[in-house]
Design a protein around this motif. Structure first.
Motif, PDB file in Angstrom:
ATOM      1  N   TYR A  51       0.850  -1.204   0.000  1.00 47.53           N
ATOM      2  CA  TYR A  51       0.000   0.000   0.000  1.00 47.53           C
ATOM      3  C   TYR A  51       0.884   1.253   0.000  1.00 47.53           C
ATOM      4  O   TYR A  51       0.623   2.207  -0.731  1.00 47.53           O
ATOM      5  CB  TYR A  51      -0.905   0.036   1.232  1.00 47.53           C
ATOM      6  N   ILE A  69      -5.575  -0.499  -4.570  1.00 46.68           N
ATOM      7  CA  ILE A  69      -4.635   0.582  -4.897  1.00 46.68           C
ATOM      8  C   ILE A  69      -5.107   1.359  -6.134  1.00 46.68           C
ATOM      9  O   ILE A  69      -5.129   2.590  -6.143  1.00 46.68           O
ATOM     10  CB  ILE A  69      -3.212   0.005  -5.104  1.00 46.68           C
ATOM     11  N   SER A 113      -3.985  -1.848   7.852  1.00 46.45           N
ATOM     12  CA  SER A 113      -3.294  -0.789   7.117  1.00 46.45           C
ATOM     13  C   SER A 113      -4.249   0.389   6.997  1.00 46.45           C
ATOM     14  O   SER A 113      -5.360   0.233   6.496  1.00 46.45           O
ATOM     15  CB  SER A 113      -2.911  -1.262   5.712  1.00 46.45           C
ATOM     16  N   LEU A 171      -5.260  -6.658  -3.814  1.00 47.65           N
ATOM     17  CA  LEU A 171      -4.474  -5.509  -3.341  1.00 47.65           C
ATOM     18  C   LEU A 171      -4.346  -4.457  -4.439  1.00 47.65           C
ATOM     19  O   LEU A 171      -4.515  -3.252  -4.195  1.00 47.65           O
ATOM     20  CB  LEU A 171      -3.068  -5.970  -2.957  1.00 47.65           C
TER      21      LEU A 171
END
Ligand SMILES: *Cc1c(COP(=O)(O)O)cnc(C)c1O
Length: 393
Positions: A283, A385, A309, A381
């Motif tokens: 990240y 993003i 996160s 992921l």
């Protein structure tokens, strides 16, 4: 579509779900096959031994939840009704509730703006300016109550800067109770979180670093407190045969089935911790070029576990606030979450003394926790993003 506080936004990429890929089935089956399903049994002892070894403490006492662990830890540490306990203002509500279960009152201490943890300078200032030290007791001038403990919460997997708190606690004879429920595996200056203060609590609910379904653990080096914690969490039994109870106790025991899950999860903890840090690193890297988006930094004193996160969204730079981003992520089937309502704003805690609050408010406004499950895959992921990078795409 408007953002409703408290509404849970279920997405196909969840915020944080358990990872069950080890010996969980085998160990739970062992409980069922051997009839050890309840609050005694070999897995409870083994799980306690493993947490004890991991934290490096002399004692570990398993409990039914992390909140129960906090309640018992406060009692074991000698916190009494009408005492006051200084606790992080920016936290899940459980530690404040535990203070009230013990009959004591919380004082909310604001976060520091960089790592978002309880601000040690505010604690020192509060004790110095708002309290009197007389006859070995620290009295809050405003309330007239005795301050007897500090309850720093290591939020989001990052440790509180604890050394200044330990110094002042020694000076004023305060107990330091760590809420380490979000930070199993974190370190502070090479020391293990959970072994920094006098007594500490872990949680194993469904979204924590490891899970037992629900569960908690108290760890401490203090022999007397450990004995008291075990006694109080098991109905304060003086004689099992004659049902004699020496105090008002609690039924806060963990079952052998839950502990079996815990033992299997502990075997995988090193790989979970590696994955959590890898998620945060991806990240950080993937979002580095997005204006107005910044991941929680890691202090030089810290080895964080990045339980969740979490980013800060600067509305003017990013062009959208954190709640608008939450909605846009939800539309892409991605679950994210703001941080907790700061405790000084909680309807459950009206008229509670608060020392500083503006940092908690700012962080609550800007923060968003991103999907952080150990099982999240590469494509998921990248989707998170990309969705954040697209902005108004
Ligand atoms: C999860 C959590 C707890 C304890 O939770 P339980 O669900 O009771 O195990 C306590 N404090 C904080 C800060 C937490 O995040």
């Amino acid at each position: 579509m408007s953002y409703e506080p408290g509404a849970s936004v279920e997405g196909t990429i969840p915020l944080c779900v358990p990872e069950i890929r080890g010996n969980e089935w085998q160990y739970v089956k062992e409980c069922l096959d051997t009839n050890w399903v309840s609050s005694a049994g070999p897995f409870v002892r083994r799980f306690e031994e493993e947490l004890k070894r991991y934290a490096g403490t002399s004692h570990a006492i398993a409990t039914s939840t992390g909140t129960a662990a906090l309640h018992i830890a406060l009692l074991a540490a000698g916190v009494e009704p009408e005492n006051e306990v200084l606790v992080s203002n920016l936290s899940f509500i459980a530690p404040a509730n535990a203070i009230r279960y013990a009959g004591a009152f919380p004082v909310f201490i604001d976060a520091e703006p960089i790592y978002w943890q309880m601000d040690p300078n505010l604690v020192l200032e509060f004790l110095d300016k708002e309290c009197n030290w007389s006859n070995g007791q620290l009295i809050n001038r405003k309330s007239g109550r005795r301050v007897t403990a500090l309850l720093p919460v290591h939020i989001l997997g990052h440790p509180v800067d604890i050394d200044p708190l330990l110094d002042v606690a020694r000076k004023y004879n305060l107990a330091v109770i760590e809420d380490a429920t979000e930070s199993l595996g974190a370190r502070y200056k090479a020391r293990t979180v959970g072994h920094l203060g006098d007594i500490a609590c872990f949680s194993f609910n469904g979204n924590k670093v490891i899970t037992t379904g629900g569960g908690g653990m108290i760890v401490t080096d203090n022999d007397e407190w450990a004995a008291k914690a075990r006694y109080l969490s098991t109905q304060a039994k003086d004689d099992e045969v004659e049902y004699i109870h020496g105090a008002i106790g609690y039924n806060y025991r963990l079952t052998n089935i839950q502990a079996a899950l815990g033992c299997a999860q502990m075997e995988q903890l090193p790989s979970y911790l590696e994955k959590k840090r890898a998620i945060a690193a991806r990240y950080r890297e993937g979002l580095a070029a997005v204006p107005g988006i910044r991941l929680m930094p890691e202090a030089t004193y810290a080895h964080a576990v990045y339980w969740l996160s979490t980013i800060l969204v600067n509305e003017s730079e990013y062009g959208e606030d954190s709640r608008a981003l939450l909605l846009r992520l939800a539309q892409a089937q991605i679950q994210s979450r703001p941080l907790w309502q700061p405790l000084h704003r909680s309807p459950a805690y009206p008229d509670t003394q608060t020392y500083g609050s503006s940092v908690s408010d700012q962080l609550n406004k800007a923060a968003l926790s991103l999907p952080s499950s150990v099982g999240i895959n590469h494509n998921e992921l990248e989707l998170v993003i990309n969705t954040i990078s697209e902005r108004h795409g």
